[in-house]
Design an enzyme around this catalytic site. Structure first.
Site, PDB file in Angstrom:
ATOM      1  CB  SER A   1      -0.954  -0.051   1.202  1.00 18.38           C
ATOM      2  OG  SER A   1      -1.954   0.908   1.068  1.00 18.38           O
TER       3      SER A   1
ATOM      4  CG  ASP B   1      -7.462  -3.043  -2.387  1.00 18.97           C
ATOM      5  OD1 ASP B   1      -8.077  -2.149  -1.766  1.00 18.97           O
ATOM      6  OD2 ASP B   1      -6.234  -3.182  -2.339  1.00 18.97           O
TER       7      ASP B   1
ATOM      8  CG  HIS C   1      -5.605  -2.566   0.875  1.00 20.93           C
ATOM      9  ND1 HIS C   1      -5.074  -2.181  -0.332  1.00 20.93           N
ATOM     10  CD2 HIS C   1      -4.953  -1.818   1.811  1.00 20.93           C
ATOM     11  CE1 HIS C   1      -4.144  -1.247  -0.134  1.00 20.93           C
ATOM     12  NE2 HIS C   1      -4.039  -1.020   1.157  1.00 20.93           N
TER      13      HIS C   1
END
Lengths: 281, 281
Positions: free
Chosen positions: B139, B222, B259
């Site tokens: 991320s 995600d 995610h």
């Protein structure tokens, strides 16, 4: 006993689902568990590897495997004092069916794991084949796995094909954790536990010929091992005394490893492969 | 800048150590990182794979690999408002060297990762060979890995042999997270970030001939991807536009993954093997 889906995550091509249901055997409290459903469950029912957590841990400590795996729910039943001590009460059910009336309505983790969970999962139509089941766990959950497995052989149900444990409490009637738990949950205290809830005691009554498939790992750097809460040597001695060799009961001492999930993650793949031998057979 | 050992766990035959030190480039705050030292470090220095965490995550989210790996410290510098918002401030340094005077004393994660950490580790005599280094992250940490890697090629230091990312923020000047971070940390705001802190912008200035080794995975389930915080298509387009093919820049869309760390754990081994190709060369 309808299952409620709380969350779902895709992992290793399968789905890890967290479920909740109202548990009868836990006295009407909400029980939670995680179930990993591998991608090949779309082609037919899959075997299941049951994972039992240790003290203070929850269903979220389970590791996804390539099999379907189940985990222990954490129970809070509203009994006085049950959240005061991490060694007893909530998160420390020791996988017994309590016989002390104070706890016997809610603390029935043995029946919960062996009877209720398979039933609610089957009733919900999930693609799990409970005739192909193995069991493993960590610490208190390793104690649960060993005793549940040995009892299932002794009582003839043979519900599990193999059993393994990371740093299990192997002889709880002889360690402080077990003594505290049993004198609370069981009307007959530690003496009652000897019959049913102590892996070393149970194994010492086997004949050495009935097939058993057990793998245990513990670390020599584990503080609970050093404090004699785990006593793996006692389990090993009981196995050898009745005539089981390394092929039936393997107890491995792992140099320098502690009680943590780092230890489990190191040997986790080994344990999965061990169970796969029996679940795929 | 002496290293203080906070904890140590044996894992995969090696040692995972948590260190603390007083960081100059982070304005004299305590910085923490985890370092995995594999067993073969006893026979000589080992390569290192640097892991950078995402928003709100700490050094403890790092996964042990068979290489030596490093992780991002979490900085709390005592600046007003820095802990009010998980998207900005503590745990959200975006791997920049801040140029806004409010933040420039403490928020210098770029120099911390690329210069200070290698120096303190080398000075401490730890068995790490920083001439064999790769970098990856998740991320915001994927954004850090990509921009640090691309800048190290552009500025000629070639400090890292390969780069990979899980669900990275690929084009932060065009997403809310990046815009918020850059307008806070950088005196020149989002415009300043285009020059140095945006992987898509950086890659679009490459010539398509300079060797690059990049692997990116993201999940179509995600939510941050759906909210257009990640924009992996922009990175992919920039790569193809300048002439990089799948062998140089691989961006993989993974059906249904989210995610979470379940996503990372699924593809983690792939990334480790990807980097191993270059670190062992």
């Amino acid at each position: 006993m309808a299952l409620e889906k709380l969350s779902s995550n895709k992992v290793f091509e399968g789905e890890l689902v967290k479920y909740k249901f109202n548990s009868e055997v836990l006295g009407g409290t909400d029980a939670r568990f995680n179930l990993f459903i591998p991608a090949n469950a779309a082609q037919g029912k899959v075997p299941v590897l049951v994972y039992l957590s240790g003290l203070t841990c929850t269903e979220d400590n389970a590791r996804a495997s390539r099999f379907c795996s189940l985990t222990r729910p954490l129970v809070a039943a509203g009994i006085a004092g049950e959240t005061d001590d991490w060694q007893f009460g909530v998160g420390a059910g020791f996988y017994v069916d309590a016989t002390n009336p104070t706890y016997s309505k809610h603390y029935n983790m043995l029946t919960h794991v062996t009877v209720e969970l398979p039933k609610v999962i089957t009733d919900a139509g999930l693609p799990i084949d409970f005739s192909r089941q193995s069991i493993f766990g960590h610490s208190m959950g390793g104690h649960g796995a060993l005793t549940i497995y040995l009892n299932s052989i002794r009582n003839g149900t043979k519900q599990y094909r193999s059993c393994s444990a990371f740093a299990p409490i192997c002889n709880p009637v002889n360690c402080p954790w077990g003594q505290r738990a049993f004198s609370g949950y069981l009307a007959g205290g530690v003496e009652e536990a000897k019959e049913k809830y102590d892996a070393t005691e149970l194994l010492s009554k086997f004949d050495g010929k009935t097939p058993v498939h057990i793998l245990v790992d513990y670390g020599t750097g584990d503080n609970f091992y050093k404090q004699k809460q785990l006593l793996p040597e006692n389990l090993l001695k009981a196995a050898r005394d009745v005539g089981y060799d390394e092929m039936q009961v393997r107890v491995r001492s792992q140099e320098g490893y502690d009680h943590s999930y780092y230890f489990m993650s190191t040997f986790g793949a080994d344990h999965i492969h061990f169970h796969a031998n029996f679940l795929k057979a």
